[in-house]
Design a protein around this motif. Structure first.
Motif, short mmCIF file in Angstrom:
data_model
loop_
_atom_site.label_atom_id
_atom_site.label_comp_id
_atom_site.label_asym_id
_atom_site.label_seq_id
_atom_site.Cartn_x
_atom_site.Cartn_y
_atom_site.Cartn_z
N ALA A 1 0.80 -1.23 0.00
CA ALA A 1 0.00 0.00 0.00
C ALA A 1 0.83 1.27 0.00
CB ALA A 1 -0.92 0.00 1.22
N LYS A 2 2.06 1.21 0.46
CA LYS A 2 2.84 2.43 0.63
C LYS A 2 3.60 2.81 -0.64
CE LYS A 2 2.08 2.98 5.14
NZ LYS A 2 1.42 4.17 5.69
N ASP A 3 3.60 4.10 -0.95
CA ASP A 3 4.43 4.64 -2.03
C ASP A 3 4.23 3.89 -3.35
OD1 ASP A 3 6.24 6.42 -3.13
OD2 ASP A 3 7.97 5.16 -2.67
N HIS A 4 2.99 3.61 -3.68
CA HIS A 4 2.66 2.97 -4.96
C HIS A 4 3.34 1.61 -5.12
CE1 HIS A 4 0.76 6.75 -6.09
NE2 HIS A 4 1.89 7.37 -5.82
N GLY A 5 3.44 0.89 -4.02
CA GLY A 5 3.90 -0.49 -4.17
C GLY A 5 5.21 -0.83 -3.48
N ALA A 6 5.59 -0.12 -2.43
CA ALA A 6 6.82 -0.45 -1.72
C ALA A 6 6.80 -1.91 -1.27
CB ALA A 6 7.00 0.46 -0.51
N ASP A 7 7.89 -2.65 -1.55
CA ASP A 7 7.93 -4.08 -1.24
C ASP A 7 9.26 -4.48 -0.62
OD1 ASP A 7 9.55 -3.75 -3.45
OD2 ASP A 7 8.58 -5.29 -4.68
N PHE A 8 9.84 -3.59 0.18
CA PHE A 8 11.13 -3.87 0.78
C PHE A 8 11.10 -5.14 1.64
CE2 PHE A 8 11.39 0.93 0.55
CZ PHE A 8 12.19 0.94 -0.58
N ARG A 9 10.08 -5.28 2.47
CA ARG A 9 10.01 -6.46 3.34
C ARG A 9 9.84 -7.74 2.52
NH1 ARG A 9 5.40 -5.74 6.36
NH2 ARG A 9 4.22 -7.19 5.09
N GLN A 10 8.99 -7.69 1.52
CA GLN A 10 8.74 -8.88 0.72
C GLN A 10 9.97 -9.27 -0.10
OE1 GLN A 10 6.83 -6.16 0.94
NE2 GLN A 10 4.75 -6.76 1.51
N ALA A 11 10.70 -8.29 -0.61
CA ALA A 11 11.94 -8.61 -1.35
C ALA A 11 12.97 -9.23 -0.42
CB ALA A 11 12.50 -7.34 -1.98
N ALA A 12 13.06 -8.71 0.80
CA ALA A 12 13.99 -9.29 1.76
C ALA A 12 13.62 -10.73 2.08
CB ALA A 12 14.00 -8.45 3.04
N ALA A 13 12.32 -11.00 2.19
CA ALA A 13 11.87 -12.36 2.47
C ALA A 13 12.22 -13.32 1.33
CB ALA A 13 10.37 -12.37 2.74
N VAL A 14 12.12 -12.84 0.09
CA VAL A 14 12.47 -13.68 -1.06
C VAL A 14 13.95 -14.02 -1.04
CG1 VAL A 14 12.75 -13.65 -3.58
CG2 VAL A 14 10.60 -12.90 -2.55
#
Length: 524
Positions: A398-411
């Protein structure tokens, strides 16, 4: 000689039952608690985004490192960073934990809005205003954001409550004004734009026809505030280049000011709210039973319009100053005016209702009067219109039009092995660089070789790490049989460089706006 309308008492009759009396006394904390719960719900779902990364990574520094940073950049956020430094030392850096204080600030802002509305226009208006604030899209958004803006809302509304109290009492004690000046100065260390509350204070003085002695004390308190806040004013002016990027962003548009500034991506909430604000002004001016709300309408109207106008004028003619979140401290004014509009609709409905339908016993039950029913129905409509946007604010991206820092770290954590190398795309702006995945969630990258790192952010007086270009560290890369490249969207510059060094793509794992590539050295 004309007689002035007598304001209706803000308290309910003393003959009410004990339960009703408890609700009356507890209205502000009860509405505040509900607002805080609404704000905090789902706060751990979205990943951190770039601005929150600035908050968290700054707060994680040692105090000397943080103070050195503030000497060069972000001094205007220094008070919040220092608070967050202590907070995360107690609770850690999970999204929900770091965002929790913002939800508490929303609760305080809603409670303050109830108190302010009650003092200016009566308890019913105050409670409605607090409820409206609780569901405004800007409020529910900032309630799950690790930035200081929810705190500025709370500070603003309680400062206005305090000022109204001083003016209504015609406070003559200098120490009371000195305390108010000190609190106002502290608020400027939280956010400099709170200086614009001076125009709201002028509206309060005008609405209450304050005597000359009160005006003089206010002027003295304002001078004291400016003196006490002089250091942050000077430093903020010196560091104004940090928001020079606003000149390259097309923020100051009609859509931003009229819709997104308060109502996010919810146009129906914007239509309903602006319609009610118009009703509020008309009702306060022309409906006899709404005359007690005139003061509230004046204060709310000035608070809503003038700070926005000043910021837009400065943005157009002086220096970049406008961002949608910078005026979030005016959200209580939006809520107050919408509440007056709801009461105005109720007053119109009560005036238009046939005699037979007015309050009385119906079928053994007492009918709900239109003056009460219509505002409640209006509040329900606003809540319904705001719900889709509220849920969208709490999605995983939801943040900043799609921030995915946590999900990328999990991958990366799920696929990489200790000893592998890791590189990050540097082609996008710093607040969106995938490298923030490592800075925010270092545990997910344990055992990996961060080959491009030159100097970590904690040893610098800027917000981010110093990183070498990938070709400059080719020798470090080539020492590894496997490299993970975390890239922004379709950008594959690093992948091209790695291929030139003899690596082939084993797999590409799309996250959301990030793609994680696994590359293996040929012949290994």
């Amino acid at each position: 000689m004309t007689s002035r309308p007598v304001e209706r008492p803000s308290r309910l009759p003393v003959r009410m039952g004990s339960a009703g009396a408890w609700v009356t006394r507890s209205a502000a904390p009860l509405v505040g608690f509900i607002a805080g719960v609404i704000a905090f719900a789902g706060s751990g779902i979205p990943s951190f985004w770039g601005d929150e990364a600035a908050s968290v990574l700054s707060a994680e520094r040692s105090v000397p490192s943080l103070l050195a940073l503030l000497g060069h950049i972000d001094a205007v956020h220094g008070l919040y960073y220092l608070f967050l430094h202590g907070w995360i030392g107690l609770v850690g850096t999970s999204e929900a934990a770091v965002r929790f204080p913002s939800a508490v600030a929303v609760a305080l802002a809603a409670a303050g809005t109830v108190v302010l509305g009650t003092r200016l226009a009566g308890r019913a208006t105050g409670v409605l205003a607090g409820c409206v604030l609780a569901v405004l899209p800007i409020v529910t958004r900032l309630g799950i954001e690790a930035r200081s803006y929810a705190f500025t809302m709370a500070a603003a509304v309680w400062l206005v409550v305090w000022f109204v109290t001083l003016v209504r009492r015609r406070e003559a004690r200098w120490w009371a004004w000195a305390a108010f000046a000190a609190a106002s100065a502290v608020s400027l260390y939280l956010f400099l734009y709170l200086a614009l509350l001076a125009v709201v204070q002028l509206a309060v003085l005008a609405a209450h026809r304050a005597p000359r002695a009160t005006v003089l004390r206010w002027l003295a308190a304002s001078v004291a505030t400016a003196v006490l806040a002089a250091p942050i004013i000077v430093i903020g002016a010196a560091q104004r280049e940090q928001i020079a990027f606003l000149a390259r962003r097309d923020y100051a548009t009609v859509d931003s000011v009229v819709v997104r500034q308060w109502f996010g991506s919810s146009p129906w909430v914007a239509v309903a709210a602006w319609s009610l604000i118009v009703v509020a002004i008309v009702a306060a001016l022309f409906l006899r039973r709404m005359r007690p709300a005139r003061r509230a309408a004046l204060v709310g109207g000035v608070w809503l319009v003038v700070p926005t106008a000043v910021v837009l004028a400065a943005n157009a003619w002086l220096t970049p100053t406008y961002n949608l979140r910078y005026l979030s401290f005016c959200a209580p004014a939006v809520a107050l005016l919408v509440a007056i509009g709801l009461r105005g609709l109720g007053a119109l409905a009560a005036s238009a209702a046939p005699v037979a339908s007015r309050p009385g016993a119906v079928g053994g039950r007492r009918a709900v009067p239109p003056a009460t029913l219509v505002p409640l129905l209006g509040l329900a409509v606003i809540l319904g219109a705001a719900t889709p946007g509220y849920l969208a604010q709490r999605g995983p991206y939801a943040k900043d039009h799609g921030a995915d820092f946590r999900q990328a770290a999990a991958v990366v954590a799920a696929n990489a092995s200790p000893g592998d190398a890791i590189v990050f795309d540097q082609s996008t702006k710093p607040s969106r660089r995938p490298r923030l995945s490592l800075d925010l969630y270092p545990g997910q990258f344990a055992g990996l070789d961060d080959v491009a790192l030159r100097r970590p952010l904690a040893s610098r007086t800027v917000l981010w790490d110093a990183v070498a270009p990938l070709p400059a560290v080719a020798d470090r890369v080539e020492a590894h049989a496997r490299v993970w490249a975390v890239e922004s969207g379709s950008d594959s510059t690093d992948v091209a460089v790695l291929r030139s060094l003899g690596y082939t793509v084993e797999q590409a794992i799309p996250v959301h706006r990030t793609v994680v590539y696994e590359l293996v050295k040929e012949g290994s």
